[in-house]
Write a protein that holds these residues in place. Sequence first.
Motif, PDB file in Angstrom:
ATOM      1  N   GLY A  33       0.783  -1.226   0.000  1.00  0.00           N
ATOM      2  CA  GLY A  33       0.000   0.000   0.000  1.00  0.00           C
ATOM      3  C   GLY A  33       0.816   1.278   0.000  1.00  0.00           C
ATOM      4  O   GLY A  33       0.249   2.365  -0.085  1.00  0.00           O
ATOM      5  N   ALA A  34       2.139   1.181   0.059  1.00  0.00           N
ATOM      6  CA  ALA A  34       2.970   2.395   0.069  1.00  0.00           C
ATOM      7  C   ALA A  34       2.809   3.196  -1.223  1.00  0.00           C
ATOM      8  O   ALA A  34       2.889   4.421  -1.206  1.00  0.00           O
ATOM      9  N   THR A  35       2.579   2.528  -2.342  1.00  0.00           N
ATOM     10  CA  THR A  35       2.363   3.240  -3.609  1.00  0.00           C
ATOM     11  C   THR A  35       1.106   4.099  -3.508  1.00  0.00           C
ATOM     12  O   THR A  35       1.121   5.285  -3.830  1.00  0.00           O
ATOM     13  N   ASP A  36       0.029   3.514  -3.046  1.00  0.00           N
ATOM     14  CA  ASP A  36      -1.233   4.246  -2.929  1.00  0.00           C
ATOM     15  C   ASP A  36      -1.133   5.361  -1.897  1.00  0.00           C
ATOM     16  O   ASP A  36      -1.614   6.465  -2.133  1.00  0.00           O
ATOM     17  N   ASN A  37      -0.489   5.071  -0.764  1.00  0.00           N
ATOM     18  CA  ASN A  37      -0.304   6.101   0.262  1.00  0.00           C
ATOM     19  C   ASN A  37       0.507   7.263  -0.282  1.00  0.00           C
ATOM     20  O   ASN A  37       0.224   8.420   0.008  1.00  0.00           O
ATOM     21  N   SER A  38       1.529   6.966  -1.084  1.00  0.00           N
ATOM     22  CA  SER A  38       2.358   8.015  -1.680  1.00  0.00           C
ATOM     23  C   SER A  38       1.550   8.873  -2.641  1.00  0.00           C
ATOM     24  O   SER A  38       1.632  10.101  -2.613  1.00  0.00           O
ATOM     25  N   LEU A  39       0.775   8.229  -3.513  1.00  0.00           N
ATOM     26  CA  LEU A  39      -0.055   8.976  -4.458  1.00  0.00           C
ATOM     27  C   LEU A  39      -1.018   9.907  -3.739  1.00  0.00           C
ATOM     28  O   LEU A  39      -1.178  11.069  -4.117  1.00  0.00           O
ATOM     29  N   MET A  40      -1.647   9.395  -2.691  1.00  0.00           N
ATOM     30  CA  MET A  40      -2.604  10.221  -1.959  1.00  0.00           C
ATOM     31  C   MET A  40      -1.904  11.398  -1.284  1.00  0.00           C
ATOM     32  O   MET A  40      -2.403  12.520  -1.308  1.00  0.00           O
ATOM     33  N   ALA A  41      -0.731  11.158  -0.679  1.00  0.00           N
ATOM     34  CA  ALA A  41      -0.002  12.235  -0.005  1.00  0.00           C
ATOM     35  C   ALA A  41       0.491  13.281  -0.999  1.00  0.00           C
ATOM     36  O   ALA A  41       0.418  14.485  -0.737  1.00  0.00           O
ATOM     37  N   LEU A  42       0.977  12.839  -2.154  1.00  0.00           N
ATOM     38  CA  LEU A  42       1.509  13.769  -3.146  1.00  0.00           C
ATOM     39  C   LEU A  42       0.416  14.594  -3.815  1.00  0.00           C
ATOM     40  O   LEU A  42       0.688  15.682  -4.325  1.00  0.00           O
ATOM     41  N   HIS A  61       2.082  -5.667  -5.079  1.00  0.00           N
ATOM     42  CA  HIS A  61       0.694  -5.201  -5.081  1.00  0.00           C
ATOM     43  C   HIS A  61      -0.227  -6.109  -4.274  1.00  0.00           C
ATOM     44  O   HIS A  61      -1.210  -5.655  -3.698  1.00  0.00           O
ATOM     45  N   GLN A  62       0.093  -7.402  -4.246  1.00  0.00           N
ATOM     46  CA  GLN A  62      -0.765  -8.344  -3.537  1.00  0.00           C
ATOM     47  C   GLN A  62      -0.783  -8.085  -2.034  1.00  0.00           C
ATOM     48  O   GLN A  62      -1.647  -8.577  -1.333  1.00  0.00           O
ATOM     49  N   THR A  98      -9.514 -11.306  -4.043  1.00  0.00           N
ATOM     50  CA  THR A  98      -9.283 -12.073  -5.264  1.00  0.00           C
ATOM     51  C   THR A  98      -8.289 -11.356  -6.180  1.00  0.00           C
ATOM     52  O   THR A  98      -7.421 -11.995  -6.777  1.00  0.00           O
ATOM     53  N   PHE A  99      -8.388 -10.030  -6.298  1.00  0.00           N
ATOM     54  CA  PHE A  99      -7.422  -9.283  -7.104  1.00  0.00           C
ATOM     55  C   PHE A  99      -6.004  -9.531  -6.599  1.00  0.00           C
ATOM     56  O   PHE A  99      -5.088  -9.750  -7.384  1.00  0.00           O
ATOM     57  N   GLY A 100      -5.824  -9.488  -5.293  1.00  0.00           N
ATOM     58  CA  GLY A 100      -4.497  -9.749  -4.713  1.00  0.00           C
ATOM     59  C   GLY A 100      -4.008 -11.146  -5.028  1.00  0.00           C
ATOM     60  O   GLY A 100      -2.831 -11.353  -5.344  1.00  0.00           O
ATOM     61  N   MET A 101      -4.906 -12.117  -4.958  1.00  0.00           N
ATOM     62  CA  MET A 101      -4.544 -13.497  -5.268  1.00  0.00           C
ATOM     63  C   MET A 101      -4.157 -13.636  -6.743  1.00  0.00           C
ATOM     64  O   MET A 101      -3.180 -14.315  -7.085  1.00  0.00           O
TER      65      MET A 101
END
Length: 114
Positions: A33-42, A61-62, A98-101
């Motif tokens: 989730g660091a990618t998503d957290n980064s996008l939201m913060a930026l 990503h999983q 399921t997406f993660g799997m």
Amino acid sequence: GDVGRLSGKHTLDALEGARGGGVVVVTKHLCGGATDNSLMALCRRPLSEYVGGACLAPCCHQKTHRSQYCNLKYLQSLGFCQTHSGKGGRSNDNDFRTFGMLINMSRSNGLRDF
């Protein structure tokens, strides 16, 4: 996480001359989730006032949890990721799991030529 600390006064003082988009963000190995957290913060103030571009290298990503994903509304607008009550009354989202799997399976050497 670490990205959240970027908007501290010490960091913003150093960036003051770059206000208006003078900063390009480059990252490597943003796990889960660091990618998503980064996008939201930026994309939020105050960092959005400095960032003119970004190059993010996500991985794992999983490992992303539903609560960390930055665009859940989009998936829900497509009919995915609707929650329901599961065992013990806990909220479940089978689609996101399921997406993660599927992401995890896509990394399998046996599926490379599939």
